[in-house]
Write a protein that holds these residues in place. Sequence first.
Motif, PDB file in Angstrom:
ATOM      1  N   TYR A   1      -0.743 -10.129  -7.475  1.00 41.45           N
ATOM      2  CA  TYR A   1      -0.628  -9.258  -7.119  1.00 41.45           C
ATOM      3  C   TYR A   1      -0.318  -7.723  -8.711  1.00 41.45           C
ATOM      4  CZ  TYR A   1      -0.114  -8.995  -2.192  1.00 41.45           C
ATOM      5  OH  TYR A   1      -0.894  -9.164  -1.003  1.00 41.45           O
TER       6      TYR A   1
ATOM      7  N   ARG B   1      -8.689  -5.137  -4.458  1.00 45.41           N
ATOM      8  CA  ARG B   1      -8.025  -5.072  -5.147  1.00 45.41           C
ATOM      9  C   ARG B   1      -9.122  -5.733  -6.557  1.00 45.41           C
ATOM     10  NH1 ARG B   1      -4.491  -8.230  -6.005  1.00 45.41           N
ATOM     11  NH2 ARG B   1      -4.127 -10.149  -4.186  1.00 45.41           N
TER      12      ARG B   1
ATOM     13  N   GLN C   1      -3.004  -1.953  -6.590  1.00 46.80           N
ATOM     14  CA  GLN C   1      -2.810  -1.431  -5.505  1.00 46.80           C
ATOM     15  C   GLN C   1      -3.483   0.606  -5.530  1.00 46.80           C
ATOM     16  OE1 GLN C   1      -1.363  -3.214  -5.488  1.00 46.80           O
ATOM     17  NE2 GLN C   1      -1.850  -5.022  -3.995  1.00 46.80           N
TER      18      GLN C   1
ATOM     19  N   LEU D   1       1.156  -0.951   0.191  1.00 49.47           N
ATOM     20  CA  LEU D   1      -0.485   0.062  -0.406  1.00 49.47           C
ATOM     21  C   LEU D   1       0.270   1.372  -0.299  1.00 49.47           C
ATOM     22  CD1 LEU D   1      -3.004  -1.105   2.102  1.00 49.47           C
ATOM     23  CD2 LEU D   1      -3.112  -1.087  -0.435  1.00 49.47           C
TER      24      LEU D   1
END
Lengths: 361, 361
Positions: free
Chosen positions: A294, A161, A315, A51
């Motif tokens: 991610y 996300r 993110q 983050l």
Amino acid sequence: MQIERREFLSALALAGAAVFSGNPLLAATAPKKEKLGIALVGLGYYSTDLLAPALQMTQKCYLAGIVTGTPSKAEAWKTKYNIPDKNIYNYQNFDQIADNPDIDVVYVVLPPSMHREYVVRAAKAGKHVFCEKPMAPSVADCEAMIKACNSSKVKLAIGYRCQHDPNIQAIMKLAKEPKFGKVKMVTSAAGYFDARTDHWKQKKALGGGVMGDMGVYALQGARLATGEEPISVFAQASTTRPQIYKEVEETMMFMLDFPSGAKASCQTSFGINMNYLRVNYEKGWARLEPQSGYNGNKGSMSDGTLIEFAIKNQQAKQMDEDCDAILQGSDLLVPGEEGLRDIRVVEAIYKSAASGKVVKI
Amino acid sequence: MQIERREFLSALALAGAAVFSGNPLLAATAPKKEKLGIALVGLGYYSTDLLAPALQMTQKCYLAGIVTGTPSKAEAWKTKYNIPDKNIYNYQNFDQIADNPDIDVVYVVLPPSMHREYVVRAAKAGKHVFCEKPMAPSVADCEAMIKACNSSKVKLAIGYRCQHDPNIQAIMKLAKEPKFGKVKMVTSAAGYFDARTDHWKQKKALGGGVMGDMGVYALQGARLATGEEPISVFAQASTTRPQIYKEVEETMMFMLDFPSGAKASCQTSFGINMNYLRVNYEKGWARLEPQSGYNGNKGSMSDGTLIEFAIKNQQAKQMDEDCDAILQGSDLLVPGEEGLRDIRVVEAIYKSAASGKVVKI
């Protein structure tokens, strides 16, 4: 007296928050912010490695403050990110955040068992709230969190996300615009081998267990691909490392039935590296692998369409889109109600795993 | 008297069969065949469209005879494949096949409920037997079939063409030579949309239901990928077309636990086009899609290895390899015992689906 003061300040903050919720009357009375200030609550791996770096790329928000119980972390973050002392809180003075106009959004990145408390406290402080997944250990918690944010007229977004990722959005679109006909069968897996032996993810009291952690990705895969809510579930919990997974499950396998007749087989584990989504439609298929990484989520469809949207930072996209919705006064992509939908299923999954029976939802 | 004559002839045929089982004593007394004569029993789609064309490509066997209850089919096949009248049987005179030295192998391609009867009759006629999958509706049937073939000293092979396919063999090899470590999770699906509305696959009395039909492919995917036998199962049967699937399931979802801790999620359906196998190991993955097509099975591994062995004809390879094993007196790749292993699990799956509970095997 303290409480009264806090409530007064909270009301003031609320008025400020209302500006960003698009209240035209109040908007005239306060300058409109271009960027929202975010305070991260809990400076573990996800805040530190994901983050905070993402907040260096965002356009609609920035890292304004931190909340941590560890003075050494406060010091390190202060230096690294140039955070003013007045924007650094601990868990004792957290509620004073209500007085801080730099902080527009409180992002709760604590273990799940603490989500309810800090979401409710943030809402009472008049701050918008982002809450990491899983939303909370129970449906009752989620409902209380939604109620608190509604009462304080602040927004509540869940940190899913993936729903901001155009790759999974391509799968979601196939449910709404059925290019291949109706969804028939979904296989959805999300897991990784977690080598840690003493982590909150292994402790029941902190909201551990793979189902809430990676399991919600497996579940979301099925829910998002069908665009439906499951009506029944069967689940089996297991572990191959009983000395580590004493209190919570290492692996959960579950099967879901949807109202349309679509079915899903889902798997999640802290013992298995796996991450994919597979959807079979009446007249074709689509798949993603990974589905909830991610970065690098990608896939294809049976007609040859490739799903490979590159995004700079997941993110950053999530926080920018959520902050933009707050600034514009528009609907959040993933509000608290969406987190609650998952936890409703997660509760049923645990009930099924405990009883060995199919559980209706 | 009839029975005595048949038994006598059967014993004679057995002596002949023993030649091909590699009995050196008998081998000296009879010329060794280079090619075995196969009689197909049941001339439905699979015999017509797959096996008969494959038998035009085989090196170790040929289409020597047929058994059919439909005179018009007998006539058509006789012309098309130049089959002599003496090698054409119906279900009444089938047992006379014992007298026919042209027929070395009887290939039972009837609905599953008839497998036991015709396998046992073929064995009693002293013929080697190939039996289509599923082996039979029950474990008791399978055991009787194995026993009959053992008693008659004839070989019994199950028509699992896939186990002769080097693509699935590449997956089987990963269980025996664990390049990626232990198997952790398998997802295995096999199904197609069956538009027929009045077929034996929809009739319980004929051994219908998707579990025995496509389901054994889904099950085999899991068994072959792990190289293990499941120890427990949970299953759910369902249908989206109750007017057609009145007596048997259209769809079966099942989860398997293996002794090593490996787990599998399997799906099979007559309502969904799907065919894939996905295996996650400790340190990698492998997948096939399709996994059990008649051709074109292919896949890849996490280290970039492609699995894409091209074979001319699956059924030809299967029959040639089985006939070669008979001619050489070596072990069959897929003996009756392997068919039984599946049916043992299939019985547990039906028991679980009926009870809504996990069933130990």
